[in-house]
Design a protein around this motif. Structure first.
Motif, PDB file in Angstrom:
ATOM      1  N   SER A   6      19.247  -3.435   9.387  1.00 10.36           N
ATOM      2  CA  SER A   6      20.311  -2.952   8.569  1.00 10.36           C
ATOM      3  C   SER A   6      19.744  -2.651   7.169  1.00 10.36           C
ATOM      4  O   SER A   6      20.205  -1.861   6.651  1.00 10.36           O
ATOM      5  N   TYR A   7      18.813  -3.430   6.911  1.00 13.19           N
ATOM      6  CA  TYR A   7      18.289  -3.334   5.444  1.00 13.19           C
ATOM      7  C   TYR A   7      17.544  -1.943   5.337  1.00 13.19           C
ATOM      8  O   TYR A   7      17.518  -1.137   4.468  1.00 13.19           O
ATOM      9  N   LYS A  12      17.204   3.840   3.396  1.00  9.31           N
ATOM     10  CA  LYS A  12      16.990   5.127   3.845  1.00  9.31           C
ATOM     11  C   LYS A  12      18.425   6.068   3.086  1.00  9.31           C
ATOM     12  O   LYS A  12      18.396   6.856   2.640  1.00  9.31           O
ATOM     13  N   ALA A  13      19.457   5.341   3.531  1.00 13.78           N
ATOM     14  CA  ALA A  13      20.850   5.927   3.127  1.00 13.78           C
ATOM     15  C   ALA A  13      20.790   6.034   1.520  1.00 13.78           C
ATOM     16  O   ALA A  13      21.297   6.971   1.226  1.00 13.78           O
ATOM     17  N   LEU A  19       9.546   3.384   4.226  1.00 13.14           N
ATOM     18  CA  LEU A  19       7.875   3.461   5.167  1.00 13.14           C
ATOM     19  C   LEU A  19       7.747   1.877   5.643  1.00 13.14           C
ATOM     20  O   LEU A  19       7.435   1.197   4.619  1.00 13.14           O
ATOM     21  N   GLU A  20       7.680   1.738   6.713  1.00 12.60           N
ATOM     22  CA  GLU A  20       7.529   0.360   7.282  1.00 12.60           C
ATOM     23  C   GLU A  20       5.914   0.289   7.685  1.00 12.60           C
ATOM     24  O   GLU A  20       5.264   1.179   8.310  1.00 12.60           O
ATOM     25  N   TRP A 107       6.583  -4.799   5.901  1.00 12.17           N
ATOM     26  CA  TRP A 107       6.688  -4.708   4.692  1.00 12.17           C
ATOM     27  C   TRP A 107       7.106  -2.985   4.398  1.00 12.17           C
ATOM     28  O   TRP A 107       6.522  -2.287   5.369  1.00 12.17           O
ATOM     29  N   MET A 108       8.417  -3.090   3.898  1.00  9.21           N
ATOM     30  CA  MET A 108       8.765  -1.717   3.573  1.00  9.21           C
ATOM     31  C   MET A 108       8.933  -1.294   2.515  1.00  9.21           C
ATOM     32  O   MET A 108       8.914  -1.814   1.256  1.00  9.21           O
ATOM     33  N   ILE A 109       8.106   0.092   2.302  1.00  9.46           N
ATOM     34  CA  ILE A 109       7.654   0.576   1.059  1.00  9.46           C
ATOM     35  C   ILE A 109       8.752   1.640   0.731  1.00  9.46           C
ATOM     36  O   ILE A 109       9.021   2.386   1.479  1.00  9.46           O
TER      37      ILE A 109
END
Length: 128
Positions: A6-7, A12-13, A19-20, A107-109
């Motif tokens: 969801s996060y 992205k929305a 980027l994971e 980690w999402m960049i």
């Protein structure tokens, strides 16, 4: 707490990169001589991961003062899933031998800047 999927969708929305990567924090689990003994195989493994595209970044970290090396390292993997990243970390000779242990997180960049300069005639490469 928000579920990871969801996060990521929400990020992205709103236009974030989302980027994971997968981050392993590696810490000594045995004596320094055990870590040193596993180092050549660990470095060869890291080089192979870099060659295959599975290693984004890796290296040692300082203590909180920034003045001393504390033996902790950070490894950032490119993988298709957390499970695939865990398999990469578990296969590292440093972790496999028990000389070091690790924790692994997604980690999402979303933001940041990376500059790459390539000198075509000089073949010089600079990353800042």
């Amino acid at each position: 707490m928000v579920a990871w999927s969801s996060y990521k969708s929400e990020a992205k929305a709103r236009g974030a990169l989302a980027l994971e990567f997968y981050v392993a924090q590696s810490t000594p689990a045995k004596k320094p001589e055990d870590v040193k003994a596993a180092l050549p195989d660990h470095l060869a493994y890291q080089a192979a991961l870099e060659e295959s595209g599975n290693l984004a970044f890796a290296g040692p970290m300082s203590d909180e003062s920034g003045a001393y090396m504390q033996g902790m390292g950070l490894i950032i993997y490119r993988a298709v899933s957390l499970e695939a990243a865990r398999a990469l970390a578990e296969s590292d000779p440093m972790h496999k031998s028990g000389a070091r242990s690790f924790t692994l997180r997604r980690w999402m960049i979303n933001e940041g800047t990376l500059n790459l300069s390539v000198g075509l005639s000089t073949k010089a490469v600079s990353l800042t």
